[in-house]
Design a protein around this motif. Sequence first.
Motif, PDB file in Angstrom:
ATOM      1  N   GLY A 182      10.967   9.082   5.645  1.00 18.14           N
ATOM      2  CA  GLY A 182      10.094   8.514   6.664  1.00 18.14           C
ATOM      3  C   GLY A 182       9.191   7.457   6.028  1.00 18.14           C
ATOM      4  N   VAL A 183       8.458   6.755   6.877  1.00 17.97           N
ATOM      5  CA  VAL A 183       7.504   5.761   6.379  1.00 17.97           C
ATOM      6  C   VAL A 183       6.413   6.481   5.591  1.00 17.97           C
ATOM      7  CG1 VAL A 183       5.741   4.081   7.093  1.00 17.97           C
ATOM      8  CG2 VAL A 183       7.963   4.166   8.278  1.00 17.97           C
ATOM      9  N   ALA A 184       6.148   6.034   4.368  1.00 24.85           N
ATOM     10  CA  ALA A 184       5.159   6.725   3.525  1.00 24.85           C
ATOM     11  C   ALA A 184       4.244   5.724   2.829  1.00 24.85           C
ATOM     12  CB  ALA A 184       5.877   7.611   2.510  1.00 24.85           C
ATOM     13  N   ALA A 185       3.850   4.696   3.581  1.00 21.86           N
ATOM     14  CA  ALA A 185       3.005   3.654   2.993  1.00 21.86           C
ATOM     15  C   ALA A 185       1.694   4.226   2.442  1.00 21.86           C
ATOM     16  CB  ALA A 185       2.720   2.579   4.038  1.00 21.86           C
ATOM     17  N   PHE A 186       1.221   5.338   3.031  1.00 22.34           N
ATOM     18  CA  PHE A 186      -0.028   5.972   2.563  1.00 22.34           C
ATOM     19  C   PHE A 186       0.096   6.440   1.116  1.00 22.34           C
ATOM     20  CE2 PHE A 186       2.670   8.849   4.992  1.00 22.34           C
ATOM     21  CZ  PHE A 186       2.952   9.846   4.056  1.00 22.34           C
ATOM     22  N   ASP A 187       1.342   6.646   0.664  1.00 26.85           N
ATOM     23  CA  ASP A 187       1.603   7.209  -0.659  1.00 26.85           C
ATOM     24  C   ASP A 187       2.039   6.135  -1.661  1.00 26.85           C
ATOM     25  OD1 ASP A 187       1.493   9.549  -2.081  1.00 26.85           O
ATOM     26  OD2 ASP A 187       3.633   9.973  -1.863  1.00 26.85           O
ATOM     27  N   GLN A 188       2.025   4.879  -1.231  1.00 25.75           N
ATOM     28  CA  GLN A 188       2.476   3.786  -2.101  1.00 25.75           C
ATOM     29  C   GLN A 188       1.521   3.667  -3.293  1.00 25.75           C
ATOM     30  OE1 GLN A 188       4.450   1.584  -3.810  1.00 25.75           O
ATOM     31  NE2 GLN A 188       5.288   1.019  -1.793  1.00 25.75           N
ATOM     32  N   ASP A 189       2.070   3.716  -4.523  1.00 24.86           N
ATOM     33  CA  ASP A 189       1.166   3.612  -5.677  1.00 24.86           C
ATOM     34  C   ASP A 189       1.324   2.286  -6.424  1.00 24.86           C
ATOM     35  OD1 ASP A 189       3.579   4.117  -6.769  1.00 24.86           O
ATOM     36  OD2 ASP A 189       3.007   5.934  -7.845  1.00 24.86           O
ATOM     37  N   GLU A 190       1.999   1.341  -5.767  1.00 25.78           N
ATOM     38  CA  GLU A 190       2.090  -0.001  -6.359  1.00 25.78           C
ATOM     39  C   GLU A 190       1.612  -1.024  -5.336  1.00 25.78           C
ATOM     40  OE1 GLU A 190       5.886  -0.872  -8.228  1.00 25.78           O
ATOM     41  OE2 GLU A 190       6.190   1.280  -8.500  1.00 25.78           O
ATOM     42  N   LEU A 191       1.415  -2.251  -5.807  1.00 30.31           N
ATOM     43  CA  LEU A 191       0.952  -3.307  -4.894  1.00 30.31           C
ATOM     44  C   LEU A 191       2.139  -3.895  -4.135  1.00 30.31           C
ATOM     45  CD1 LEU A 191      -1.775  -5.219  -6.954  1.00 30.31           C
ATOM     46  CD2 LEU A 191      -2.072  -3.682  -5.001  1.00 30.31           C
ATOM     47  N   VAL A 192       2.649  -3.093  -3.198  1.00 30.74           N
ATOM     48  CA  VAL A 192       3.836  -3.489  -2.444  1.00 30.74           C
ATOM     49  C   VAL A 192       3.506  -3.394  -0.955  1.00 30.74           C
ATOM     50  CG1 VAL A 192       6.213  -2.831  -1.900  1.00 30.74           C
ATOM     51  CG2 VAL A 192       5.384  -2.664  -4.247  1.00 30.74           C
ATOM     52  N   ALA A 193       3.847  -4.439  -0.205  1.00 28.10           N
ATOM     53  CA  ALA A 193       3.539  -4.456   1.237  1.00 28.10           C
ATOM     54  C   ALA A 193       4.215  -3.273   1.937  1.00 28.10           C
ATOM     55  CB  ALA A 193       3.996  -5.772   1.847  1.00 28.10           C
ATOM     56  N   GLN A 194       3.599  -2.847   3.058  1.00 27.30           N
ATOM     57  CA  GLN A 194       4.011  -1.567   3.672  1.00 27.30           C
ATOM     58  C   GLN A 194       5.366  -1.588   4.376  1.00 27.30           C
ATOM     59  OE1 GLN A 194       1.082  -0.389   6.608  1.00 27.30           O
ATOM     60  NE2 GLN A 194       0.748  -2.502   7.237  1.00 27.30           N
ATOM     61  N   HIS A 195       5.981  -2.773   4.541  1.00 33.24           N
ATOM     62  CA  HIS A 195       7.303  -2.769   5.169  1.00 33.24           C
ATOM     63  C   HIS A 195       8.415  -2.507   4.154  1.00 33.24           C
ATOM     64  CE1 HIS A 195       6.777  -6.843   3.724  1.00 33.24           C
ATOM     65  NE2 HIS A 195       8.061  -7.110   3.928  1.00 33.24           N
TER      66      HIS A 195
END
Length: 320
Positions: A140-153
Amino acid sequence: MSVDPKPDELLSSWLHRLAIANGLAPRSFAGVLGRGNGMWSPRLDLRLLPHVAALLSEQTGVPHEAISALAMTGCALTPLLLPLRENARRNRSTWMQYCPLCLAGDDAPYFRRPWRLATRISCFVHGCGLRDRCPACRSGVAAFDQDELVAQHFCARCGFDLGRASKVSVKAPARRLERSIDDICKVEMAKGLMIGDLTSRLLRTPVVAGVSLGKTLTILSTSSRIRCFEWLADKHVSWLTADEDDAVARRRRLLLAAGGHDRLIAHFADFMDKHQGSPRPMRSSSPSADLGALLEAYSRATDGRGIRTKRPRIGAVRRG
Ligand SMILES: [Zn+2]
Ligand SMILES: [Zn+2]
């Protein structure tokens, strides 16, 4: 650095963009706001704490009310929101859906508030089905857990660009049903009606459709809900109108028959054209028009003649 919220943007989506614009990965930004791990931003969507809103407003210059409007705190449609779930289990819902074409077309890709609703299965702009998983890794979408500087899409688990996901098709009658349901909710909320019974009926649709016996709409994956709506679109509308107050049932039937209020207003204008001779002002369906009054007037004028409640062709209503 501030970032302006986009139209219909969900709070968490704005927070992820804000984090990256300030050189922080979303997961680290949680700490800045005094939030914990996991689904910290989707939890704020549901309950925006006043001191967090105040801090955000102070730091970004975005007015407090504008920030509150991004959250879904206290929304009457809360029962229809997809539950927060970190792991995507087979055939089960995830917390967020998306339209690949919307993400691909955005200059700053963002997630829309209506995508959180279980009653939404397609994009009203592009007409394609929504998705609720990364097609490459099925997360699933897990942008909240992104630990790098990567856009949420970009998928937080595998890096796939969600804007490149292939198009999902949804049959036109199911999309008309979806649009009608959306309008019924809006009209009843605008009229100040209690919509608890309406949301319960909508939650029970998988049982009515026999798609997954005993399951509620919110726990089903988007593809299961698309199947559910495609099945329901062919059936009589009594599941949404039985045992209702007359005026409410009539309004729901009209919206279902027309496929939403835009189409209904067009039918009404045609009717006026034909029978009353003063149609011009009705043609431009001004957003301030009192839809409820319009529906009542239309209903009285046609007295139900020619209104079919089951998937009418446009011509069928016009003949009334
Ligand atoms: Zn779209
Ligand atoms: Zn992925």
